[in-house]
Write a protein that holds these residues in place. Structure first.
Motif, PDB file in Angstrom:
ATOM      1  N   GLY A  16       0.828  -1.198   0.000  1.00 53.28           N
ATOM      2  CA  GLY A  16       0.000   0.000   0.000  1.00 53.28           C
ATOM      3  C   GLY A  16       0.862   1.249   0.000  1.00 53.28           C
ATOM      4  N   GLU A  17       0.240   2.360   0.365  1.00 54.49           N
ATOM      5  CA  GLU A  17       0.921   3.652   0.265  1.00 54.49           C
ATOM      6  C   GLU A  17       1.692   3.999   1.553  1.00 54.49           C
ATOM      7  OE1 GLU A  17      -1.437   6.797  -1.593  1.00 54.49           O
ATOM      8  OE2 GLU A  17      -0.915   8.099   0.067  1.00 54.49           O
ATOM      9  N   ALA A  18       0.938   4.252   2.611  1.00 57.83           N
ATOM     10  CA  ALA A  18       1.542   4.680   3.877  1.00 57.83           C
ATOM     11  C   ALA A  18       0.509   4.504   4.980  1.00 57.83           C
ATOM     12  CB  ALA A  18       1.950   6.147   3.787  1.00 57.83           C
ATOM     13  N   PRO A  19       0.974   4.366   6.215  1.00 58.08           N
ATOM     14  CA  PRO A  19       0.011   4.209   7.310  1.00 58.08           C
ATOM     15  C   PRO A  19      -0.850   5.457   7.475  1.00 58.08           C
ATOM     16  CG  PRO A  19       2.301   3.886   8.073  1.00 58.08           C
ATOM     17  CD  PRO A  19       2.374   4.375   6.668  1.00 58.08           C
ATOM     18  N   GLY A  20      -2.096   5.238   7.882  1.00 62.14           N
ATOM     19  CA  GLY A  20      -2.968   6.342   8.276  1.00 62.14           C
ATOM     20  C   GLY A  20      -2.986   6.424   9.796  1.00 62.14           C
ATOM     21  N   GLU A  40      -3.411   3.028  11.632  1.00 57.86           N
ATOM     22  CA  GLU A  40      -2.223   2.179  11.502  1.00 57.86           C
ATOM     23  C   GLU A  40      -1.094   2.706  12.386  1.00 57.86           C
ATOM     24  OE1 GLU A  40      -4.040   3.320   8.863  1.00 57.86           O
ATOM     25  OE2 GLU A  40      -4.975   1.397   8.322  1.00 57.86           O
ATOM     26  N   PRO A  67      -0.192  -2.335   9.424  1.00 61.61           N
ATOM     27  CA  PRO A  67      -0.765  -1.758   8.206  1.00 61.61           C
ATOM     28  C   PRO A  67      -2.193  -2.219   7.960  1.00 61.61           C
ATOM     29  CG  PRO A  67       0.864  -3.443   7.643  1.00 61.61           C
ATOM     30  CD  PRO A  67       0.893  -3.282   9.136  1.00 61.61           C
ATOM     31  N   PHE A  68      -2.949  -1.377   7.306  1.00 61.67           N
ATOM     32  CA  PHE A  68      -4.300  -1.699   6.851  1.00 61.67           C
ATOM     33  C   PHE A  68      -5.197  -2.270   7.954  1.00 61.67           C
ATOM     34  CE2 PHE A  68      -2.210  -1.256   2.743  1.00 61.67           C
ATOM     35  CZ  PHE A  68      -3.178  -0.558   2.030  1.00 61.67           C
ATOM     36  N   ASN A  76       3.760  -1.312   3.342  1.00 61.61           N
ATOM     37  CA  ASN A  76       3.539  -0.040   2.658  1.00 61.61           C
ATOM     38  C   ASN A  76       4.838   0.487   2.068  1.00 61.61           C
ATOM     39  OD1 ASN A  76       0.719   0.695   3.067  1.00 61.61           O
ATOM     40  ND2 ASN A  76       1.217   0.730   5.258  1.00 61.61           N
ATOM     41  N   HIS A  88      -6.604   1.098  -4.918  1.00 64.38           N
ATOM     42  CA  HIS A  88      -6.458   1.105  -3.457  1.00 64.38           C
ATOM     43  C   HIS A  88      -7.847   0.888  -2.861  1.00 64.38           C
ATOM     44  CE1 HIS A  88      -5.561   2.502   0.569  1.00 64.38           C
ATOM     45  NE2 HIS A  88      -4.271   2.473   0.269  1.00 64.38           N
TER      46      HIS A  88
HETATM   47  N1  URA Z   1      -3.652   2.953   3.383  1.00 61.91           N
HETATM   48  C1  URA Z   1      -2.450   2.462   3.028  1.00 61.91           C
HETATM   49  O1  URA Z   1      -1.989   2.670   1.915  1.00 61.91           O
HETATM   50  N2  URA Z   1      -1.778   1.762   3.934  1.00 61.91           N
HETATM   51  C2  URA Z   1      -2.236   1.496   5.131  1.00 61.91           C
HETATM   52  O2  URA Z   1      -1.562   0.817   5.894  1.00 61.91           O
HETATM   53  C3  URA Z   1      -3.496   1.999   5.468  1.00 61.91           C
HETATM   54  C4  URA Z   1      -4.201   2.724   4.579  1.00 61.91           C
END
Ligand code: URA
Length: 292
Positions: A130-134, A137, A143-144, A170, A250
């Motif tokens: 994925g992209e990055a933690p929100g 997370e 993650p996710f 991520n 996503h």
């Molecule tokens: N979106 C992401 O790309 N990664 C995460 O871990 C959570 C949401």
């Protein structure tokens, strides 16, 4: 004496064969170079062997089997040989330890609650990026796990797998900071991505999944360096360093756009992934999100 002569002959034959292999390899590399190839995939074992002195390489014991010498052209998939499980677990643990104390992006190191390294099986055949933690997370260090994450979990489970069967990571291991804002997310900057991506490269090199799934445009950009729109790219197999990679939407996009047609697209991408992994696909699974 006769035994010594036989040994000497054998060594000559081996070194002849070795020299021939070396000449053929150099010739092949020159050919690739003349065709404009500038990078190629080489297994970590191969690099290790190549970094040894020539005398050590010339013994068959330390030579990688020819199939392990990856001379693949860009665009070819090259499955890597499995790693020794103990060495792999130790290397993965050491990588995790390094990432957990990373301060390469001081602004993110000071704003984060947790480094979100990754979750799942290090022997997974399937890895999601994925992209990055929100915020969720960052809070939980996994993650996710927020709304998009719950949808990703559903998608994974619909294939018949669980979160524990796959690996999820991520591009960025820290939550992108949003100074002055109490909520919301932002896309990682190119500098942040370039700084953090070596951790993901190492994760992939160690896990050696059979298939990667890039979730959204930022994951594709981080892994493939492509800024082609995800709308165009999704559903089309790509290759990341010899590993087949499926770009798809996503899950956060599916939360924003609830149309059945978009869900079906992601599901079709997952069906392709299941087929690539030679997983069984039931009739029911094949028909999800199709109009009645
Ligand atoms: N979106 C992401 O790309 N990664 C995460 O871990 C959570 C949401």
């Amino acid at each position: 004496m006769a035994g010594w002569r036989e040994n000497k002959n054998l060594i000559h034959k081996m070194s002849d064969a070795y020299n021939q292999l070396l000449d053929a390899t150099i010739q092949h590399l020159e050919d690739l170079k003349s065709r404009g190839v500038r990078n190629m995939t080489v297994a970590p074992e191969t690099l290790r062997v190549l970094s040894q002195p020539a005398k050590a390489i010339a013994t068959t014991a330390s030579m990688p089997k020819p199939t392990e010498l990856s001379l693949a052209l860009p665009g070819e998939t090259t499955p890597l040989p499995p790693l020794d499980p103990k060495e792999k677990a130790a290397a993965f643990g050491a990588l995790r330890e390094r990432a957990l104390v990373c301060v390469k992006c001081p602004h993110l190191a000071s704003s984060r609650k947790n480094v979100v390294f990754g979750v799942g099986s290090i022997d997974a055949q399937l890895m999601f990026v994925g992209e990055a933690p929100g915020a969720d997370e960052d809070e939980q260090g996994e993650p996710f796990v927020g709304r998009a994450g719950q949808l990703l979990t559903k998608i994974i489970e619909t294939t018949g797998l669980s979160r524990a069967d796959v690996y999820i990571a991520n591009i960025l291991k820290c939550r992108p900071d949003t100074p002055g804002q109490s909520a919301g997310n932002r896309k990682p900057t190119s500098d942040e991505m370039a700084t953090c991506i070596p951790y993901l490269h190492e994760q992939i090199d160690l896990i050696r999944p059979k298939v990667l799934v890039a979730l959204g445009a930022t994951a594709v950009e981080g892994l493939l360096g492509k800024t082609v729109g995800i709308m165009k790219l999704r559903g089309n197999w790509q290759i990341y360093r010899g590993t087949p990679l499926m770009p798809t939407f996503h899950p956060a996009y599916l939360l924003r756009n609830q149309a059945m047609s978009e869900k079906r697209k992601v599901w079709e991408d997952m069906l392709s992934v299941m087929e690539k992994l030679e997983m069984p696909v039931s009739e029911k699974q094949r028909n999800y999100f199709l109009k009645a």
